[in-house]
Design a protein around this motif. Sequence first.
Motif, PDB file in Angstrom:
ATOM      1  N   ILE A  28       0.816  -1.216   0.000  1.00 27.38           N
ATOM      2  CA  ILE A  28       0.000   0.000   0.000  1.00 27.38           C
ATOM      3  C   ILE A  28       0.851   1.267   0.000  1.00 27.38           C
ATOM      4  O   ILE A  28       0.506   2.272  -0.643  1.00 27.38           O
ATOM      5  CB  ILE A  28      -0.978  -0.013   1.202  1.00 27.38           C
ATOM      6  N   ASP A  29       1.988   1.247   0.690  1.00 33.13           N
ATOM      7  CA  ASP A  29       2.854   2.432   0.708  1.00 33.13           C
ATOM      8  C   ASP A  29       3.484   2.672  -0.658  1.00 33.13           C
ATOM      9  O   ASP A  29       3.612   3.820  -1.105  1.00 33.13           O
ATOM     10  CB  ASP A  29       3.946   2.268   1.770  1.00 33.13           C
ATOM     11  N   ILE A  30       3.873   1.595  -1.316  1.00 33.28           N
ATOM     12  CA  ILE A  30       4.455   1.743  -2.651  1.00 33.28           C
ATOM     13  C   ILE A  30       3.381   2.166  -3.645  1.00 33.28           C
ATOM     14  O   ILE A  30       3.640   2.917  -4.591  1.00 33.28           O
ATOM     15  CB  ILE A  30       5.141   0.431  -3.078  1.00 33.28           C
ATOM     16  N   ALA A  31       2.146   1.705  -3.431  1.00 33.84           N
ATOM     17  CA  ALA A  31       1.035   2.149  -4.278  1.00 33.84           C
ATOM     18  C   ALA A  31       0.876   3.662  -4.184  1.00 33.84           C
ATOM     19  O   ALA A  31       0.678   4.348  -5.199  1.00 33.84           O
ATOM     20  CB  ALA A  31      -0.257   1.454  -3.846  1.00 33.84           C
ATOM     21  N   ASN A  32       0.983   4.202  -2.980  1.00 35.91           N
ATOM     22  CA  ASN A  32       0.899   5.654  -2.807  1.00 35.91           C
ATOM     23  C   ASN A  32       2.072   6.351  -3.475  1.00 35.91           C
ATOM     24  O   ASN A  32       1.925   7.423  -4.073  1.00 35.91           O
ATOM     25  CB  ASN A  32       0.853   6.000  -1.317  1.00 35.91           C
ATOM     26  N   ASP A  33       3.248   5.734  -3.393  1.00 33.06           N
ATOM     27  CA  ASP A  33       4.432   6.301  -4.057  1.00 33.06           C
ATOM     28  C   ASP A  33       4.240   6.326  -5.568  1.00 33.06           C
ATOM     29  O   ASP A  33       4.703   7.254  -6.244  1.00 33.06           O
ATOM     30  CB  ASP A  33       5.684   5.490  -3.710  1.00 33.06           C
ATOM     31  N   PHE A  34       3.563   5.310  -6.102  1.00 31.85           N
ATOM     32  CA  PHE A  34       3.324   5.256  -7.545  1.00 31.85           C
ATOM     33  C   PHE A  34       2.542   6.486  -7.993  1.00 31.85           C
ATOM     34  O   PHE A  34       2.809   7.052  -9.067  1.00 31.85           O
ATOM     35  CB  PHE A  34       2.555   3.975  -7.885  1.00 31.85           C
ATOM     36  N   HIS A  35       1.595   6.916  -7.187  1.00 31.75           N
ATOM     37  CA  HIS A  35       0.869   8.146  -7.522  1.00 31.75           C
ATOM     38  C   HIS A  35       1.773   9.362  -7.414  1.00 31.75           C
ATOM     39  O   HIS A  35       1.775  10.239  -8.287  1.00 31.75           O
ATOM     40  CB  HIS A  35      -0.336   8.339  -6.604  1.00 31.75           C
ATOM     41  N   LYS A  36       2.569   9.414  -6.365  1.00 30.70           N
ATOM     42  CA  LYS A  36       3.395  10.600  -6.106  1.00 30.70           C
ATOM     43  C   LYS A  36       4.472  10.809  -7.168  1.00 30.70           C
ATOM     44  O   LYS A  36       4.944  11.942  -7.351  1.00 30.70           O
ATOM     45  CB  LYS A  36       4.020  10.485  -4.719  1.00 30.70           C
ATOM     46  N   ILE A  37       4.884   9.740  -7.857  1.00 29.52           N
ATOM     47  CA  ILE A  37       5.893   9.893  -8.916  1.00 29.52           C
ATOM     48  C   ILE A  37       5.241  10.079 -10.288  1.00 29.52           C
ATOM     49  O   ILE A  37       5.920  10.050 -11.316  1.00 29.52           O
ATOM     50  CB  ILE A  37       6.869   8.695  -8.955  1.00 29.52           C
ATOM     51  N   GLY A  38       3.934  10.263 -10.296  1.00 31.29           N
ATOM     52  CA  GLY A  38       3.240  10.556 -11.549  1.00 31.29           C
ATOM     53  C   GLY A  38       2.741   9.352 -12.307  1.00 31.29           C
ATOM     54  O   GLY A  38       2.317   9.471 -13.464  1.00 31.29           O
ATOM     55  N   GLY A  39       2.746   8.193 -11.672  1.00 33.04           N
ATOM     56  CA  GLY A  39       2.348   6.973 -12.364  1.00 33.04           C
ATOM     57  C   GLY A  39       0.896   6.930 -12.801  1.00 33.04           C
ATOM     58  O   GLY A  39       0.559   6.263 -13.785  1.00 33.04           O
ATOM     59  N   PHE A  40       0.023   7.651 -12.094  1.00 35.30           N
ATOM     60  CA  PHE A  40      -1.399   7.598 -12.415  1.00 35.30           C
ATOM     61  C   PHE A  40      -1.704   8.164 -13.807  1.00 35.30           C
ATOM     62  O   PHE A  40      -2.742   7.852 -14.390  1.00 35.30           O
ATOM     63  CB  PHE A  40      -2.216   8.351 -11.367  1.00 35.30           C
ATOM     64  N   HIS A  41      -0.791   8.994 -14.328  1.00 32.08           N
ATOM     65  CA  HIS A  41      -1.021   9.571 -15.657  1.00 32.08           C
ATOM     66  C   HIS A  41      -0.986   8.502 -16.749  1.00 32.08           C
ATOM     67  O   HIS A  41      -1.504   8.723 -17.851  1.00 32.08           O
ATOM     68  CB  HIS A  41       0.024  10.657 -15.948  1.00 32.08           C
ATOM     69  N   LEU A  42      -0.398   7.352 -16.447  1.00 40.05           N
ATOM     70  CA  LEU A  42      -0.363   6.259 -17.412  1.00 40.05           C
ATOM     71  C   LEU A  42      -1.721   5.596 -17.589  1.00 40.05           C
ATOM     72  O   LEU A  42      -2.022   5.046 -18.657  1.00 40.05           O
ATOM     73  CB  LEU A  42       0.615   5.167 -16.943  1.00 40.05           C
ATOM     74  N   LEU A  43      -2.519   5.592 -16.519  1.00 40.61           N
ATOM     75  CA  LEU A  43      -3.692   4.720 -16.459  1.00 40.61           C
ATOM     76  C   LEU A  43      -4.745   4.986 -17.536  1.00 40.61           C
ATOM     77  O   LEU A  43      -5.212   4.036 -18.175  1.00 40.61           O
ATOM     78  CB  LEU A  43      -4.306   4.797 -15.061  1.00 40.61           C
ATOM     79  N   PRO A  44      -5.146   6.249 -17.794  1.00 46.83           N
ATOM     80  CA  PRO A  44      -6.159   6.456 -18.849  1.00 46.83           C
ATOM     81  C   PRO A  44      -5.681   5.987 -20.221  1.00 46.83           C
ATOM     82  O   PRO A  44      -6.453   5.394 -20.983  1.00 46.83           O
ATOM     83  CB  PRO A  44      -6.380   7.983 -18.824  1.00 46.83           C
ATOM     84  N   THR A  45      -4.404   6.241 -20.521  1.00 39.60           N
ATOM     85  CA  THR A  45      -3.859   5.825 -21.814  1.00 39.60           C
ATOM     86  C   THR A  45      -3.843   4.311 -21.942  1.00 39.60           C
ATOM     87  O   THR A  45      -4.200   3.755 -22.988  1.00 39.60           O
ATOM     88  CB  THR A  45      -2.430   6.378 -21.987  1.00 39.60           C
ATOM     89  N   LEU A  46      -3.440   3.627 -20.877  1.00 38.98           N
ATOM     90  CA  LEU A  46      -3.391   2.168 -20.910  1.00 38.98           C
ATOM     91  C   LEU A  46      -4.785   1.569 -21.052  1.00 38.98           C
ATOM     92  O   LEU A  46      -4.968   0.558 -21.738  1.00 38.98           O
ATOM     93  CB  LEU A  46      -2.714   1.635 -19.649  1.00 38.98           C
ATOM     94  N   LEU A  47      -5.774   2.159 -20.394  1.00 42.32           N
ATOM     95  CA  LEU A  47      -7.145   1.652 -20.498  1.00 42.32           C
ATOM     96  C   LEU A  47      -7.682   1.767 -21.926  1.00 42.32           C
ATOM     97  O   LEU A  47      -8.582   1.018 -22.311  1.00 42.32           O
ATOM     98  CB  LEU A  47      -8.067   2.405 -19.542  1.00 42.32           C
ATOM     99  N   ARG A  48      -7.115   2.690 -22.704  1.00 41.79           N
ATOM    100  CA  ARG A  48      -7.565   2.895 -24.085  1.00 41.79           C
ATOM    101  C   ARG A  48      -6.611   2.253 -25.099  1.00 41.79           C
ATOM    102  O   ARG A  48      -6.741   2.464 -26.301  1.00 41.79           O
ATOM    103  CB  ARG A  48      -7.702   4.391 -24.368  1.00 41.79           C
ATOM    104  N   SER A  49      -5.657   1.480 -24.605  1.00 39.25           N
ATOM    105  CA  SER A  49      -4.681   0.845 -25.486  1.00 39.25           C
ATOM    106  C   SER A  49      -5.359  -0.097 -26.483  1.00 39.25           C
ATOM    107  O   SER A  49      -6.411  -0.676 -26.196  1.00 39.25           O
ATOM    108  CB  SER A  49      -3.656   0.064 -24.660  1.00 39.25           C
TER     109      SER A  49
END
Length: 318
Positions: free
Chosen positions: A93-114
């Motif tokens: 869970i802590d690394i999941a939060n880090d994934f957001h803090k390093i900008g990882g969430f910006h990948l998600l919409p693009t990947l969902l539309r891959s």
Amino acid sequence: MAENNRRFPRNLQGLLNFCTENTQLEDAKGPSAFEPMSSENRKWLEEALAGMQGTDPVKLMLEDIKIIINDADNALERRRSALEDLQMHCEDIDIANDFHKIGGFHLLPTLLRSEDVELRSGAAELIGTLTQNNPYCQKEVLDIGLLPILLKKLDDETESEHVRTKSLFAISCLVRESAEVQDEFVKCDGFSVLLRAMQTNVEKLQIKSAFLMSALCQEQVKFKDMLCSMGLVEQLVGLLHGEHRPFHEHLMSALCSIVSECESAKTECCRPELGLDELLKERFHLIQGKPEYEEELDFISRLQKICFSGRTSSDADR
């Protein structure tokens, strides 16, 4: 598995998962398959442990993000592998939060539309992992507008079954125990999407949709009257009138959750034109004495007691 085909776990959780998957259960039936660790397996385990020493999960995630972003320079298999690595890292869970803090969430919409089905399903699964029992990530995923995208994926009959199933997993993790996300779920007509998922021929979607509807009604009582006013109680009863199927147990469970302590739902179930009273009697006689339907029998008895006590008796039917 040949040594050159193995992927080393990137963290202790990954190593634990590997060991769990490749160890015979102590209570398994039949003779024990235990044998000393081969030199090849010992070498592989030592290298895996050595490879984890001193690794920084944030740096590893940044590397994976870079691989996924630079899609023109990386083979599809490499991008899929990077997404699998992110999934493994974010089980913490802590690394999941880090994934957001390093900008990882910006990948998600693009990947969902891959265009690649594995990247779409992997993205949905990653969202579920990120948000499961994680209020911080639930809010952040809500804020970037992924819930409507996931609902659309679930509701799309042209989408692959795997993507739809993973999207439902993500939706479930996202909405559970979060009143804010649940409010948005209602605004997006999420309950109607769940009902349509129950009307498909995909058993996983049927079962998991019914389970989520039941869980949400248990979390917020206000949803019960809402579902009743939307006509979903009548729709659920209509599904039960079809040929008996294993997922009907979960429909019965959802109905029990809705009618419990909800007079409007109880009144709806008692409408003669729905034929629920007779249906419950017939279904009870059909499956009684079969151990695999024990839970469904219990739900039938509960529905009869809640909705038809005083008008019919489960004991008399038995």
